[in-house]
Design an enzyme around this catalytic site. Structure first.
Site, PDB file in Angstrom:
ATOM      1  N   GLU A 161      44.886  38.612  27.243  1.00 41.47           N
ATOM      2  CA  GLU A 161      45.554  38.479  28.546  1.00 41.47           C
ATOM      3  C   GLU A 161      46.286  37.145  28.714  1.00 41.47           C
ATOM      4  OE1 GLU A 161      43.324  39.589  31.989  1.00 41.47           O
ATOM      5  OE2 GLU A 161      42.933  41.597  31.226  1.00 41.47           O
ATOM      6  N   GLU A 342      40.458  46.917  27.280  1.00 38.94           N
ATOM      7  CA  GLU A 342      39.574  46.729  28.437  1.00 38.94           C
ATOM      8  C   GLU A 342      39.922  47.752  29.500  1.00 38.94           C
ATOM      9  OE1 GLU A 342      39.181  42.867  30.313  1.00 38.94           O
ATOM     10  OE2 GLU A 342      39.274  41.862  28.375  1.00 38.94           O
TER      11      GLU A 342
HETATM   12  C1  NOJ Z   1      40.144  40.791  32.083  1.00 41.30           C
HETATM   13  C2  NOJ Z   1      39.568  39.644  31.313  1.00 41.30           C
HETATM   14  O1  NOJ Z   1      39.984  39.704  29.975  1.00 41.30           O
HETATM   15  C3  NOJ Z   1      38.054  39.566  31.390  1.00 41.30           C
HETATM   16  O2  NOJ Z   1      37.684  38.328  30.904  1.00 41.30           O
HETATM   17  C4  NOJ Z   1      37.589  39.813  32.821  1.00 41.30           C
HETATM   18  O3  NOJ Z   1      36.217  39.661  32.936  1.00 41.30           O
HETATM   19  C5  NOJ Z   1      38.016  41.198  33.234  1.00 41.30           C
HETATM   20  N1  NOJ Z   1      39.451  41.270  33.213  1.00 41.30           N
HETATM   21  C6  NOJ Z   1      37.541  41.628  34.626  1.00 41.30           C
HETATM   22  O4  NOJ Z   1      38.150  40.828  35.574  1.00 41.30           O
END
Ligand code: NOJ
Length: 436
Positions: A161, A342
């Site tokens: 991200e 994710e």
């Molecule tokens: C994206 C992130 O990569 C992760 O670190 C985070 O915990 C999740 N989103 C949920 O917000």
């Protein structure tokens, strides 16, 4: 309707070093920008997180019990290189060596993220991502990891991200390192990260040919509020406008003309930043409803009571986002393979009297999203696997431990883990290779 996934589909769960490991100063680990951030704020701290630095064997057993074929985790750069640069801290590397071996012994494929926001503080002190030197340090780190772990790990993600890590950390100042730089400097930061990715990929491939290298990216996902031709067209415009600043250089080697500011680019950079990836990973939680408008598109406002995840107002219930996220990236960039790196939902962390967390809202969310992923696959979009975020209720950055995105509830005082109802549901899905 049967929601069976292709035979080769990979089911997994995801995590990140700083969010689960703890052991912040154990085994010779150096500080990262997140240690600095937490210690300064004195509000929330990842010092212990989920104690995975001590309890990783138990985590592997949980994964085995779920039956997943893959585990996405990240390496803490300052654990293996305390100052960000060689020499390697052998005790830090040992931790990942053992984790990788244990995963493989249990037939779980490691998918390793090299950078999940925990930049070594020593590198931030010399300019962090504002300095091009950090890109060279990153490439050395990536090479070293492939040299040491690449005999057993073949799937890598360069960055997690970039938009959220850089946007919240360097533009809005709400994540580490809590800076608020001007637009021109911000464009250069993004460019340096892309340069790091290009240098990293080259170094990794030179060190060990045949590695499978991707990224875990979080583009905005426009979703047509009505699925007709005009809305779908508006959606494609929105996708470009919102994401091309990073994705065009990465996949096409050009910066889009409409950008208000451009970074300074050195000779050879555009080839470097578009060094081909073997797959694109997408972190998809939410979406943006879109309709035709004066710039080719406009975003549709959400009503006040639109279903939203507990305590995370950006995490809205928009199952079609998973379909559109894969379709957009496939249509615009024609990538070889897509993973959902994710996807998840935060449910209330309260456990009921029976000691069982009834996170049926997460089950609803996951089922609806996964059926949309099935829809994408049935249209021929090359989605190869899915990583649920997350194995454990973990350190949710600035929100600390208040959020419950895990399949397992974690007592953050003791480290004890307990399955939630969604863990049982996911196990059934994985076992049947079907979204039930
Ligand atoms: C994206 C992130 O990569 C992760 O670190 C985070 O915990 C999740 N989103 C949920 O917000």
């Amino acid at each position: 309707m049967n929601y069976r996934m292709p035979k080769s589909f990979q089911w997994g769960v995801a995590s990140a070093a700083y969010q689960v490991e703890g052991g912040w100063n154990a085994g010779g680990r150096g500080p990262s920008i997140w240690d600095t951030w937490c210690h300064k704020n004195n509000r929330v701290s990842g010092d212990n997180a989920c104690f995975s630095y001590q309890r990783w064997r138990e985590d592997v057993q949980l994964l085995k019990n779920l039956g997943v074929q893959a585990y996405r985790f990240s390496i803490s750069w300052p654990r293996v290189l305390p100052t960000g640069r060689a020499p390697i801290n052998q005790r830090g590397l040992d931790y990942y060596d053992r984790l990788v071996d244990a995963l493989l012994q249990n037939k779980i494929k490691p998918f390793v993220t090299l950078y999940h926001w925990d930049l070594p503080q020593a590198l931030e002190d010399t300019g962090g991502w504002q300095s091009r030197e950090t890109a060279y340090a990153y490439a050395d780190y990536a090479r070293l990891m492939v040299e040491r772990l690449g005999d057993r790990v073949t799937n890598w993600m360069t960055f997690n991200e970039i938009p959220t890590g850089i946007g919240k950390g360097y533009e809005l100042g709400i994540y580490a390192p809590a800076l608020k730089v001007k637009p021109k400097a911000l464009a250069l930061i993004y460019h340096h990260v892309l340069v790091a990715q290009g240098l990293g990929i080259r170094a990794m491939r030179a060190a060990r040919p045949g590695q499978i290298i991707g990224i875990a990216h979080d583009p905005f996902t426009p979703v047509p509020v009505i699925e007709d031709a005009a809305h779908i067209k508006a959606c494609a415009v929105a996708y470009e406008r919102l994401n091309a600043y990073l994705m065009d250089p990465m996949f096409r080697g050009t910066y889009p003309k409409f950008l208000p500011v451009f970074p300074e680019v050195k000779t050879g950079d555009m080839k470097l930043v578009s060094e081909p990836l073997d797959f694109v990973g997408l972190n998809i939680y939410s979406g943006l409803y879109t309709e035709p408008g004066k710039d080719g598109y406009q975003l549709v406002k959400f009503p006040t009571h639109y279903p939203t995840s507990e305590g995370l107002d950006w995490l809205r219930f928009i199952p079609q986002a998973l379909y559109w996220a894969t379709r957009h990236v496939d249509e615009r960039y024609g990538v070889k393979a897509i993973y959902i790196t994710e996807n998840g939902w935060s449910s209330d962390r309260q456990r009921d009297v029976a000691d069982w967390c009834n996170d049926v809202d997460r089950i609803l969310y996951l089922r609806c999203y996964l059926r949309e992923l099935h829809h994408a696959i049935s249209e021929g979009i090359p989605v190869r696997g899915y990583f649920l975020w997350s194995l454990l209720d973990n350190f949710e950055w600035a929100s600390g431990y208040s959020k419950g995105l895990g399949l397992y509830y974690v007592n953050h005082k003791t480290g004890e883990r307990r399955p939630k109802r969604s863990a049982g549901w996911y196990k059934t899905v994985v076992h049947a290779n079907t979204v039930v």
